[in-house]
Design a protein around this motif. Sequence first.
Motif, PDB file in Angstrom:
ATOM      1  N   GLY A  69       0.805  -1.163  -0.016  1.00 48.12           N
ATOM      2  CA  GLY A  69       0.067   0.128  -0.047  1.00 48.12           C
ATOM      3  C   GLY A  69       0.860   1.090  -0.080  1.00 48.12           C
ATOM      4  O   GLY A  69       0.616   2.235  -0.714  1.00 48.12           O
ATOM      5  N   GLY A  73       0.428   3.124  -3.241  1.00 48.46           N
ATOM      6  CA  GLY A  73      -0.386   4.076  -3.036  1.00 48.46           C
ATOM      7  C   GLY A  73      -1.774   3.883  -3.067  1.00 48.46           C
ATOM      8  O   GLY A  73      -1.994   2.739  -3.532  1.00 48.46           O
ATOM      9  N   TYR A  74      -2.518   4.703  -2.720  1.00 47.19           N
ATOM     10  CA  TYR A  74      -4.104   4.327  -2.794  1.00 47.19           C
ATOM     11  C   TYR A  74      -4.575   4.029  -4.184  1.00 47.19           C
ATOM     12  O   TYR A  74      -5.302   3.439  -4.237  1.00 47.19           O
ATOM     13  N   GLU A  75      -4.124   4.853  -5.245  1.00 50.44           N
ATOM     14  CA  GLU A  75      -4.503   4.787  -6.521  1.00 50.44           C
ATOM     15  C   GLU A  75      -4.001   3.306  -6.922  1.00 50.44           C
ATOM     16  O   GLU A  75      -4.450   3.099  -8.175  1.00 50.44           O
ATOM     17  N   ILE A  77      -4.461   0.665  -5.189  1.00 46.05           N
ATOM     18  CA  ILE A  77      -5.137  -0.167  -4.826  1.00 46.05           C
ATOM     19  C   ILE A  77      -6.454  -0.447  -5.375  1.00 46.05           C
ATOM     20  O   ILE A  77      -7.022   0.438  -5.611  1.00 46.05           O
ATOM     21  N   TYR A  81     -10.866  -3.215  -2.535  1.00 46.21           N
ATOM     22  CA  TYR A  81     -10.063  -3.419  -1.545  1.00 46.21           C
ATOM     23  C   TYR A  81      -9.917  -1.924  -1.046  1.00 46.21           C
ATOM     24  O   TYR A  81     -10.066  -1.663   0.392  1.00 46.21           O
ATOM     25  N   ALA A  82      -9.911  -0.730  -1.665  1.00 44.12           N
ATOM     26  CA  ALA A  82      -9.843   0.585  -0.948  1.00 44.12           C
ATOM     27  C   ALA A  82     -11.068   1.004  -0.453  1.00 44.12           C
ATOM     28  O   ALA A  82     -10.979   1.700   0.372  1.00 44.12           O
ATOM     29  N   ASN A  83     -11.985   0.718  -1.198  1.00 42.50           N
ATOM     30  CA  ASN A  83     -13.553   1.088  -0.566  1.00 42.50           C
ATOM     31  C   ASN A  83     -13.867   0.241   0.660  1.00 42.50           C
ATOM     32  O   ASN A  83     -14.597   0.813   1.637  1.00 42.50           O
ATOM     33  N   ILE A  85     -11.317   0.148   3.094  1.00 44.21           N
ATOM     34  CA  ILE A  85     -10.525   0.560   4.159  1.00 44.21           C
ATOM     35  C   ILE A  85     -11.569   1.542   4.975  1.00 44.21           C
ATOM     36  O   ILE A  85     -12.060   2.526   4.603  1.00 44.21           O
ATOM     37  N   LYS A  88     -10.101   5.478   6.317  1.00 45.20           N
ATOM     38  CA  LYS A  88      -9.260   6.160   5.337  1.00 45.20           C
ATOM     39  C   LYS A  88      -8.727   7.442   5.576  1.00 45.20           C
ATOM     40  O   LYS A  88      -7.607   8.057   5.590  1.00 45.20           O
ATOM     41  N   GLU A  89      -9.693   8.426   6.333  1.00 48.11           N
ATOM     42  CA  GLU A  89      -9.584   9.490   6.482  1.00 48.11           C
ATOM     43  C   GLU A  89      -8.592   9.695   7.844  1.00 48.11           C
ATOM     44  O   GLU A  89      -7.559  10.688   7.526  1.00 48.11           O
ATOM     45  N   ASP A  92      -4.917   9.262   6.117  1.00 46.63           N
ATOM     46  CA  ASP A  92      -4.882  10.292   5.304  1.00 46.63           C
ATOM     47  C   ASP A  92      -4.078  11.303   6.246  1.00 46.63           C
ATOM     48  O   ASP A  92      -3.298  11.900   6.071  1.00 46.63           O
TER      49      ASP A  92
END
Length: 104
Positions: A69, A73-75, A77, A81-83, A85, A88-89, A92
């Motif tokens: 990760g 980076g997020y992009e 993922i 998978y990213a959704n 997390i 996430k905030e 960040d």
Amino acid sequence: MRAEVAGSEYEENIEARPDCPPSGFIVHTFRWVLYILLHTSNFEGVVQKAANLGGDSDTIGAIAGGLAGIYYGYEGIPAPYANAILIKERLDQTISQLYVMRTS
């Protein structure tokens, strides 16, 4: 990664499949993490290879997935998978704070 071990006692072993079980023993865990990271080309491949490894795949997957990760980076993922997390905030915010501390 390969450049960092060039000329060291690890140079010959870095490409080889680990000759130890995928256990929770930290030395074994990191050998498998390193192997997975070096033998996959994207985040999803890292997570899938770690999950299908057997043994202590949750620990190996958590470490390998976390490092992947950071690397991709997020992009990098995939959306499913990213959704998933949940914090996430917070991640960040923590990343931004660490960056400010590091560059100050």
